[in-house]
Write a protein that holds these residues in place. Sequence first.
Motif, PDB file in Angstrom:
ATOM      1  N   PRO A  95       0.043   9.428  -5.380  1.00  0.00           N
ATOM      2  CA  PRO A  95      -0.583  10.089  -4.229  1.00  0.00           C
ATOM      3  C   PRO A  95      -2.052  10.437  -4.453  1.00  0.00           C
ATOM      4  O   PRO A  95      -2.862  10.373  -3.517  1.00  0.00           O
ATOM      5  N   CYS A 155      -9.475   6.842  -3.499  1.00  0.00           N
ATOM      6  CA  CYS A 155      -9.912   5.693  -2.700  1.00  0.00           C
ATOM      7  C   CYS A 155     -10.796   6.141  -1.539  1.00  0.00           C
ATOM      8  O   CYS A 155     -11.824   5.509  -1.240  1.00  0.00           O
ATOM      9  N   PHE A 212       0.705   4.104  -2.943  1.00  0.00           N
ATOM     10  CA  PHE A 212       0.264   5.482  -2.706  1.00  0.00           C
ATOM     11  C   PHE A 212       1.423   6.478  -2.765  1.00  0.00           C
ATOM     12  O   PHE A 212       1.200   7.662  -3.028  1.00  0.00           O
ATOM     13  N   TYR A 217      -4.461   2.164 -10.767  1.00  0.00           N
ATOM     14  CA  TYR A 217      -4.573   3.624 -10.848  1.00  0.00           C
ATOM     15  C   TYR A 217      -5.602   4.026 -11.902  1.00  0.00           C
ATOM     16  O   TYR A 217      -6.465   4.878 -11.652  1.00  0.00           O
ATOM     17  N   ASN A 249       0.822  -1.201   0.000  1.00  0.00           N
ATOM     18  CA  ASN A 249       0.000   0.000   0.000  1.00  0.00           C
ATOM     19  C   ASN A 249       0.860   1.257   0.000  1.00  0.00           C
ATOM     20  O   ASN A 249       0.608   2.209  -0.752  1.00  0.00           O
ATOM     21  N   GLN A 252      -4.875   8.013  -3.283  1.00  0.00           N
ATOM     22  CA  GLN A 252      -5.368   7.975  -1.909  1.00  0.00           C
ATOM     23  C   GLN A 252      -6.652   8.793  -1.789  1.00  0.00           C
ATOM     24  O   GLN A 252      -7.630   8.351  -1.159  1.00  0.00           O
TER      25      GLN A 252
END
Length: 436
Positions: free
Chosen positions: A199, A205, A195, A247, A191, A202
């Motif tokens: 970035p 999500c 991330f 992604y 994880n 995040q």
Amino acid sequence: MNTNSFVNDGIRYTGHYFTLPLDYQAPTGEHLQVFARSVEIANETDSNKPWLVFFQGGPGFPSPRMDANHGWMKRALQQFRVLLLDQRGTGLSSPVTHETLASLTSEQQVTYLSHFRADNIVRDAESIREQWGIQQWAILGQSFGGFCSLTYLSLFPNSLLRSYITGGVPSIVRHADDVYRATYQHTQRKNQRFFQQFPQAQTWCRDIADYLLSHEVYLPNGQRFTVEQFQQIGIRFGVSDSFLPTYYALESAFVSVNGESVLNYAFLNDMLMAQAYQTNPIYAILHESIYCQSSASRWSAHRIRDEYPQFHYQSGQPFLFTGEMVYPWMFEQYQCLQPLKTAAMQLAEKSDWSMLYSPDTLSHNAVPISCAVYADDMFVDMELTKETLDAIPYARAWITNEYEHNGLRADGERVLDQLIQMGEQTASELGLTLLS
């Protein structure tokens, strides 16, 4: 019994069915149909090449349906004839699904499913070897298939020429809790890498998770989609080249409808397709039992998750994906697992599982064992692997960070070639006949 045989690009593929006992302790009782496909170079069907039996990862997945002119099979056919075993309950081997189990009571499901672990998978292979009159053969185990390999080495070592294992050396003495403590840490690191590279993901999500908390969202099969299910797509991080597709999926998760952002159908369909538990229920029902010897799992991954509370998503907190873990709530949420809930709960409490490994037999091993150990494997802990291999003579490890858990699929020709060469070095030291 043979089924259809065909030739494709110079390779002959032949299907075989075997009638084998459900319970080898009661051989005159209920029987299964077990399917295996032999693969040989077409003009070498009378070859004296030894056999190589492939044990698929999982548990609960069939042998690969692949072109033998590529990948690990291309390398294998240089020295072997290959037998692709559909492990009992998978593929064409008396498949286990919510449909095939529907006529059984929960108690009958428990009794039936308790015979689908590695020990009986290995006994099926051994029975086939005996029926075919083969003195010895080699085995190749990927992931859970490697677990089966150590069971084979424990039960029938004299039947084996060589053992090749990729990403699948289990602890032979540890409880499932130890395994999940390690794999939660590996999953957290995956994880962090994902991330750090993406970035923005995040934020996406957390937006998706918060939307699922505040809306009733349904997958194309009519099943309500939840945060916990969304987290489970992190299982993808255990294989190579998974970050970028993840992604892209997250990037397009929302679509605007009449000025309101909603989760789009394509994203939801992708999430459904990621739920292999729907079509391969053994993967959910018996996953934790692969670590059980005279002990109950008691939903190990679910209990150990509380030791890593960062995996329990709360709005406003960082989001984490989970990995290759199964949970009791899956049998309430997943549409195809719901009919199996009672059996799953009982199997999680089952404590009289048979022994899968014999530490004593393995400590006297004389079969060349070659292992590809993936240093960054999210599913199989390297330290537990090394602990096991240290206790087994003539087991060599190729430790590499070049591959993820799916190294055999990603670069099978090279990986298997490395393992075969290692095995021949060990065989030479033991004074064994080398493979031609």
